[in-house]
Design a protein around this motif. Structure first.
Motif, PDB file in Angstrom:
ATOM      1  N   THR A 271       0.809  -1.220   0.000  1.00 21.73           N
ATOM      2  CA  THR A 271       0.000   0.000   0.000  1.00 21.73           C
ATOM      3  C   THR A 271       0.839   1.266   0.000  1.00 21.73           C
ATOM      4  N   ALA A 272       1.999   1.240   0.684  1.00 24.75           N
ATOM      5  CA  ALA A 272       2.873   2.414   0.737  1.00 24.75           C
ATOM      6  C   ALA A 272       4.310   1.938   0.932  1.00 24.75           C
ATOM      7  N   HIS A 273       5.271   2.697   0.401  1.00 22.70           N
ATOM      8  CA  HIS A 273       6.681   2.301   0.538  1.00 22.70           C
ATOM      9  C   HIS A 273       7.578   3.494   0.259  1.00 22.70           C
ATOM     10  N   LYS A 274       8.826   3.408   0.760  1.00 24.69           N
ATOM     11  CA  LYS A 274       9.861   4.405   0.467  1.00 24.69           C
ATOM     12  C   LYS A 274      11.227   3.791   0.716  1.00 24.69           C
ATOM     13  N   GLY A 275      12.230   4.213  -0.096  1.00 27.64           N
ATOM     14  CA  GLY A 275      13.606   3.789   0.119  1.00 27.64           C
ATOM     15  C   GLY A 275      14.041   2.594  -0.688  1.00 27.64           C
ATOM     16  N   PHE A 276      13.256   2.187  -1.691  1.00 26.65           N
ATOM     17  CA  PHE A 276      13.598   1.021  -2.511  1.00 26.65           C
ATOM     18  C   PHE A 276      13.723   1.425  -3.978  1.00 26.65           C
ATOM     19  N   PHE A 280      13.100  -3.417  -7.540  1.00 25.72           N
ATOM     20  CA  PHE A 280      12.777  -4.239  -6.376  1.00 25.72           C
ATOM     21  C   PHE A 280      11.270  -4.228  -6.117  1.00 25.72           C
ATOM     22  N   ILE A 281      10.665  -3.041  -6.135  1.00 26.97           N
ATOM     23  CA  ILE A 281       9.233  -2.922  -5.862  1.00 26.97           C
ATOM     24  C   ILE A 281       8.403  -3.522  -6.990  1.00 26.97           C
ATOM     25  N   ALA A 282       8.933  -3.510  -8.212  1.00 26.58           N
ATOM     26  CA  ALA A 282       8.168  -4.005  -9.363  1.00 26.58           C
ATOM     27  C   ALA A 282       7.989  -5.519  -9.345  1.00 26.58           C
ATOM     28  N   LYS A 283       8.773  -6.232  -8.557  1.00 26.85           N
ATOM     29  CA  LYS A 283       8.641  -7.692  -8.503  1.00 26.85           C
ATOM     30  C   LYS A 283       7.258  -8.056  -7.973  1.00 26.85           C
ATOM     31  N   GLN A 284       6.655  -9.051  -8.577  1.00 23.04           N
ATOM     32  CA  GLN A 284       5.284  -9.415  -8.243  1.00 23.04           C
ATOM     33  C   GLN A 284       5.144  -9.827  -6.780  1.00 23.04           C
ATOM     34  N   SER A 314      19.020 -15.413   6.893  1.00 26.28           N
ATOM     35  CA  SER A 314      17.572 -15.552   6.860  1.00 26.28           C
ATOM     36  C   SER A 314      17.145 -16.761   6.024  1.00 26.28           C
ATOM     37  N   ARG A 315      16.011 -17.360   6.423  1.00 25.98           N
ATOM     38  CA  ARG A 315      15.452 -18.496   5.674  1.00 25.98           C
ATOM     39  C   ARG A 315      14.296 -18.069   4.780  1.00 25.98           C
ATOM     40  N   ASP A 316      14.166 -16.757   4.585  1.00 28.48           N
ATOM     41  CA  ASP A 316      13.105 -16.249   3.715  1.00 28.48           C
ATOM     42  C   ASP A 316      13.354 -16.711   2.276  1.00 28.48           C
ATOM     43  N   PRO A 317      12.330 -17.211   1.572  1.00 28.83           N
ATOM     44  CA  PRO A 317      12.525 -17.695   0.197  1.00 28.83           C
ATOM     45  C   PRO A 317      12.926 -16.595  -0.791  1.00 28.83           C
ATOM     46  N   TYR A 318      12.765 -15.337  -0.396  1.00 25.62           N
ATOM     47  CA  TYR A 318      13.068 -14.225  -1.314  1.00 25.62           C
ATOM     48  C   TYR A 318      14.355 -13.510  -0.913  1.00 25.62           C
ATOM     49  N   VAL A 319      15.239 -14.210  -0.168  1.00 34.31           N
ATOM     50  CA  VAL A 319      16.452 -13.597   0.348  1.00 34.31           C
ATOM     51  C   VAL A 319      17.360 -13.072  -0.764  1.00 34.31           C
ATOM     52  N   ASP A 320      17.402 -13.746  -1.940  1.00 34.67           N
ATOM     53  CA  ASP A 320      18.267 -13.298  -3.040  1.00 34.67           C
ATOM     54  C   ASP A 320      17.902 -11.897  -3.508  1.00 34.67           C
ATOM     55  N   SER A 321      16.608 -11.597  -3.549  1.00 36.81           N
ATOM     56  CA  SER A 321      16.169 -10.261  -3.977  1.00 36.81           C
ATOM     57  C   SER A 321      16.602  -9.197  -2.971  1.00 36.81           C
TER      58      SER A 321
END
Length: 634
Positions: A271-276, A280-284, A314-321
């Motif tokens: 909904t809102a973001h800043k600093g990226f 990065f933000i365009a990724k689905q 981290s074990r997050d699946p999106y760590v590479d991004s």
């Protein structure tokens, strides 16, 4: 209060020498005493006298001792022993103070090389023994910043002393601490500078506490600002943007994302973001995330804060991004409203950051404020939707009542149109007879012209009646403008005048001269007044007097329209309910109880008011008040 004759201090300032003099003074207890007064000039490194040190020593006893020295040698020896004892006790006292002081005390030469130091100074700088410090160390070796050392030396040179000088020291093994320094130049017996005394206090804990208080105050101020933003706006996007700005303004983090749950509660939507970066933000998976997917999805699922202080572990699946974006740490804060999860706030940093407990608590407090903002926005949307639905329903009721009014007016309009049409038909037949009897000649032109003029007038009358009826029935958008109240009243009466005549009702219209215009929607106001006139007509089934009076209201900027009848009146019990929808005192064939509720809705919707006064058997008066459109000259 005044300078003494032969002032020793003045002499020392003038010639730079030490001066002595004996003076008789009166002590506080009233006894006379002989004092040895001594003035010693103190110089800075440049050789300039910065101040004069003056001492006064009570030598009364010494003088008395000298007087007795001849005959009392034994007494002199005893006095010397006692004096030495006193000096020893004094030295032990000051040595005790020196050694037991919690502050570090250094005695140095003029090059600031350490000559003597107490145990507190040894421990402060991280050494084990005094010898390690006094053999080769200088106080200047421990200054962290060269500019602070230069400032300290300049101030000491100019004034001869330094008080409460704040700097940073680095002790043995690289331990840094905040130091508060006080220093004075030590003068020798001949007035020459021989060294320095330097007192150093470790204020690291105090500074740290001050920084924590300042940080806490900033955080409280931020929470207050966010709270004010939440309470001052119902625009959720605006609140979220301002909240992110405040977070980035004071926190160590540099990137923030806020996700909210969709209506189905199964997906998180950015909904809102800043600093990226845009990539990065365009990724689905950054725009939208399933509940339970990754640390983000697990946070909203469990309602617990998730911390990744080192993305590499981290074990997050999106760590590479995250690594590609350069992010090193992230904390996931659940957002809740009334105990239910509504979203997640992600606060990230491009450096590895250890999230302390108070930092996490602060972010959770912000998360609670965002939850309040979401709740306020949802309530606003629900109220807005309910208002639009209510408004639509009200408009439907007005349309229904208008149709009912049209039905009631159908017979009246038929009679109203029938009269002019009958006249037209009569004169048309008359002219046809003239033609048939061959009397349509020059002599009859005046009569024929009169017949045609009558037919024209009556036909126009039919057209006006139909046009007025069509205007009244046509559905149009609400349009607030300035209109003459008399015109609105006349247009309403045109539709019911014939019915009033049929029912043997006399009409009396009273319009105050010079009335200002009213601010209203013409057709809706016409509808409201027509409903009141129809009600008044129906209340006088055996005839009566209908009065319509328009005047300026007293003490405020309104116009009053009073519609009064001499009909059956309304009971006190029924007066309480007459504006409620579907309340009626008529039978089912003559009404469904919407007329007065429509009147009430229209008038109050124009910021006006409608009141009623009635007395059973004597009649009823409705008082309608509408805002006047006064100009600057009124």
């Amino acid at each position: 209060d005044r300078k003494c004759e032969n002032c020793l201090v003045e002499k020392s300032f003038q010639d730079g020498e030490i001066h002595e003099a004996e003076e008789m003074v009166m002590m506080k207890d009233g006894r006379p005493a002989k004092m040895l007064v001594k003035s010693t000039p103190i110089q800075n490194n440049a050789g300039s006298i910065v101040y004069v040190f003056e001492t006064a020593t009570d030598i009364t006893g010494k003088k008395q001792l000298k007087e007795k020295i001849g005959p009392t040698t034994g007494n002199l020896q005893k006095a010397v022993v006692e004096r030495l004892k006193e000096l020893q006790e004094s030295e032990e006292k000051y040595r005790t103070i020196f050694e037991n002081s919690k502050d570090a005390i250094f005695l140095t030469d003029l090059s600031v090389k350490i000559k003597e130091v107490n145990q507190a100074g040894v421990a402060l700088l991280g050494f084990k023994t005094k010898n390690e410090l006094t053999t080769s160390q200088s106080v200047t070796d421990f200054f962290e910043a060269q500019k602070d050392l230069s400032k300290f030396q300049n101030e000491l040179s100019l004034k001869g002393f330094v008080t409460e000088f704040e700097t940073r020291f680095v002790g043995r093994h690289g331990r840094a601490f905040d130091a508060l320094m006080t220093s004075n130049i030590i003068a020798g017996s001949k007035g020459r500078n021989v060294g320095l005394v330097i007192i150093i206090t470790d204020i690291s804990k105090i500074k740290h506490a001050q920084q924590q208080i300042e940080k806490q105050n900033i955080r409280l101020s931020t929470l207050n600002a966010i709270s004010m933003t939440v309470n001052s706006s119902l625009n959720l996007n605006e609140v979220l943007e301002k909240t992110i700005d405040k977070i980035l303004e004071i926190l160590e983090s540099d990137s923030v994302r806020i996700y909210l749950l969709n209506d189905n509660k199964d997906e998180l939507v950015l909904t809102a973001h800043k600093g990226f970066t845009e990539n990065f933000i365009a990724k689905q998976f950054m725009k939208c995330r399933k509940v339970g997917d990754g640390l983000l999805g697990q946070t909203v699922l469990t309602g617990n804060t998730k911390v990744a202080d080192n993305v590499l572990r981290s074990r997050d699946p999106y760590v590479d991004s995250f690594i590609e974006e350069g992010l090193k740490s992230t904390i996931y804060i659940p957002l809740a409203s009334k105990g239910e999860s509504v979203g997640v706030m992600c606060v990230s940093s491009h450096s590895i950051y250890q999230f302390s407990d108070d930092y996490v608590a602060f972010l959770n407090a912000i998360g609670n404020q965002i939850g309040v903002a979401v709740e306020n926005a949802n309530l606003y949307e629900n109220i807005k939707t309910a208002y639009l639905e209510l408004k639509d329903a009200q408009e439907q009721v007005i349309r229904a009542e208008k149709l009912a009014s049209l039905g009631k007016l159908s017979a009246t309009i038929a009679h109203e149109i029938n009269n002019p049409l009958a006249a037209v038909l009569t004169y048309a037949k008359l002219m046809l007879k003239l033609i048939d009897r061959d009397r349509f000649n020059q002599g009859k032109l005046k009569d024929i012209s009169r017949y045609l003029e009558t037919m024209k007038r009556e036909t126009a009358r039919c057209g006006d009646i139909v046009k007025n009826l069509l205007d009244f029935s046509r559905q149009t958008k609400i349009s607030i403008g300035t209109h003459a109240i008399e015109e609105i009243i006349d247009r309403a009466l045109v539709l019911i005048t014939h019915e009033l005549e049929i029912n043997n009702i006399r009409l009396e219209k009273q319009i105050q001269p010079g009335l200002p215009m009213v601010k209203c929607d013409f057709k809706q106001t016409q509808q409201a007044l027509l409903n009141l006139v129809i009600n008044a007509s129906e209340a006088m089934s055996e005839g009566g007097l209908l009065t319509i009076r328009a005047t300026a209201a007293e003490h405020d900027r309104f116009l009053e329209v009073v519609i009064s009848d001499t009909g059956c009146g309304i009971t006190d019990e029924d007066l309480k309910n007459i504006f409620e929808p579907f309340f009626t005192t008529k039978d089912a064939e003559n009404g469904v109880g919407l007329g007065l509720s429509v009147v009430y809705g229209i008038i109050t919707g124009h910021n006006g008011s409608v009141d009623v006064k009635s007395e059973p058997g004597k009649g009823t008066s409705f008082i309608v008040r509408l805002p006047a459109a006064y100009t600057g000259r009124n």
